[in-house]
Design a protein around this motif. Structure first.
Motif, PDB file in Angstrom:
ATOM      1  N   TRP A  59      36.244 -27.211  -5.859  1.00 11.58           N
ATOM      2  CA  TRP A  59      36.271 -25.557  -6.257  1.00 11.58           C
ATOM      3  C   TRP A  59      37.110 -25.644  -7.665  1.00 11.58           C
ATOM      4  O   TRP A  59      36.734 -24.851  -8.543  1.00 11.58           O
ATOM      5  CB  TRP A  59      37.393 -24.871  -5.460  1.00 11.58           C
ATOM      6  N   GLU A  61      36.746 -28.100 -10.031  1.00 13.91           N
ATOM      7  CA  GLU A  61      35.413 -28.624 -10.813  1.00 13.91           C
ATOM      8  C   GLU A  61      34.801 -27.311 -11.156  1.00 13.91           C
ATOM      9  O   GLU A  61      34.294 -26.960 -12.241  1.00 13.91           O
ATOM     10  CB  GLU A  61      34.758 -29.618 -10.419  1.00 13.91           C
ATOM     11  N   TYR A  62      34.302 -26.644  -9.970  1.00 18.60           N
ATOM     12  CA  TYR A  62      33.433 -25.484 -10.144  1.00 18.60           C
ATOM     13  C   TYR A  62      34.110 -24.461 -11.435  1.00 18.60           C
ATOM     14  O   TYR A  62      33.410 -23.942 -12.177  1.00 18.60           O
ATOM     15  CB  TYR A  62      33.436 -24.704  -8.838  1.00 18.60           C
ATOM     16  N   VAL A  64      35.978 -25.227 -13.819  1.00 14.51           N
ATOM     17  CA  VAL A  64      36.015 -25.652 -15.121  1.00 14.51           C
ATOM     18  C   VAL A  64      34.884 -25.533 -15.768  1.00 14.51           C
ATOM     19  O   VAL A  64      34.626 -24.991 -16.766  1.00 14.51           O
ATOM     20  CB  VAL A  64      36.626 -27.119 -14.990  1.00 14.51           C
ATOM     21  N   GLU A  65      33.865 -25.899 -14.947  1.00 15.47           N
ATOM     22  CA  GLU A  65      32.174 -25.673 -15.057  1.00 15.47           C
ATOM     23  C   GLU A  65      31.960 -24.344 -15.699  1.00 15.47           C
ATOM     24  O   GLU A  65      31.308 -24.136 -16.635  1.00 15.47           O
ATOM     25  CB  GLU A  65      31.596 -26.122 -14.342  1.00 15.47           C
ATOM     26  N   THR A  66      32.470 -23.296 -14.777  1.00 15.49           N
ATOM     27  CA  THR A  66      31.959 -21.912 -15.114  1.00 15.49           C
ATOM     28  C   THR A  66      32.811 -21.478 -16.428  1.00 15.49           C
ATOM     29  O   THR A  66      32.298 -20.829 -17.242  1.00 15.49           O
ATOM     30  CB  THR A  66      32.416 -20.810 -14.138  1.00 15.49           C
ATOM     31  N   GLU A  67      34.016 -21.833 -16.783  1.00 17.33           N
ATOM     32  CA  GLU A  67      34.804 -21.546 -17.769  1.00 17.33           C
ATOM     33  C   GLU A  67      33.870 -22.052 -19.076  1.00 17.33           C
ATOM     34  O   GLU A  67      33.814 -21.651 -20.205  1.00 17.33           O
ATOM     35  CB  GLU A  67      36.148 -22.325 -17.879  1.00 17.33           C
ATOM     36  N   GLU A  68      33.472 -23.490 -19.095  1.00 20.08           N
ATOM     37  CA  GLU A  68      32.658 -23.968 -19.869  1.00 20.08           C
ATOM     38  C   GLU A  68      31.417 -23.290 -20.464  1.00 20.08           C
ATOM     39  O   GLU A  68      30.849 -23.138 -21.394  1.00 20.08           O
ATOM     40  CB  GLU A  68      32.569 -25.546 -19.784  1.00 20.08           C
ATOM     41  N   TRP A  69      30.499 -22.573 -19.314  1.00 18.15           N
ATOM     42  CA  TRP A  69      29.229 -22.061 -19.259  1.00 18.15           C
ATOM     43  C   TRP A  69      29.710 -20.673 -20.131  1.00 18.15           C
ATOM     44  O   TRP A  69      28.987 -20.053 -21.046  1.00 18.15           O
ATOM     45  CB  TRP A  69      28.712 -21.668 -18.119  1.00 18.15           C
ATOM     46  N   HIS A  70      30.937 -20.044 -19.683  1.00 22.81           N
ATOM     47  CA  HIS A  70      31.388 -18.705 -20.293  1.00 22.81           C
ATOM     48  C   HIS A  70      31.744 -18.835 -21.904  1.00 22.81           C
ATOM     49  O   HIS A  70      31.428 -17.839 -22.519  1.00 22.81           O
ATOM     50  CB  HIS A  70      32.631 -18.177 -19.560  1.00 22.81           C
ATOM     51  N   SER A  71      32.113 -20.051 -22.066  1.00 25.98           N
ATOM     52  CA  SER A  71      32.452 -20.127 -23.667  1.00 25.98           C
ATOM     53  C   SER A  71      31.320 -20.256 -24.347  1.00 25.98           C
ATOM     54  O   SER A  71      31.393 -19.968 -25.471  1.00 25.98           O
ATOM     55  CB  SER A  71      33.528 -21.296 -23.761  1.00 25.98           C
TER      56      SER A  71
END
Length: 84
Positions: A59, A61-62, A64-71
């Motif tokens: 969760w 990691e998920y 972190v990844e969604t924040e990266e995509w959001h940025s």
């Protein structure tokens, strides 16, 4: 292709009541579609809650990844706006 679905008179009345009272008088067909959409949304939320509870590391990691995509989201501009 249209297929008729048999339901009890009580179920039919419930669907029509929901259509009238909760969905602003839409058709029974539209009410059923909305109820099904709500059902799938509830299942998706439950699946994410289960994932968060059973795999805290995954969760995290998920998130972190969604924040990266959001940025990387960029505002969509109108290329014709500068022409005016």
């Amino acid at each position: 292709m249209t297929t008729m679905m048999r339901v009890s008179p009580e179920t039919r009345e419930q669907v029509l009541r929901v259509a009238a009272e909760d969905f602003g008088g839409v058709s029974a067909d539209e009410a059923v579609k909305r109820l099904l959409e709500e059902h799938w949304r509830v299942k998706a939320v439950a699946a994410m809650d289960h994932y968060r509870a059973t795999d805290p590391e995954g969760w995290a990691e998920y998130l972190v990844e969604t924040e990266e995509w959001h940025s990387v989201d960029a505002p969509v501009g109108d290329p014709w706006a500068d022409e005016a």
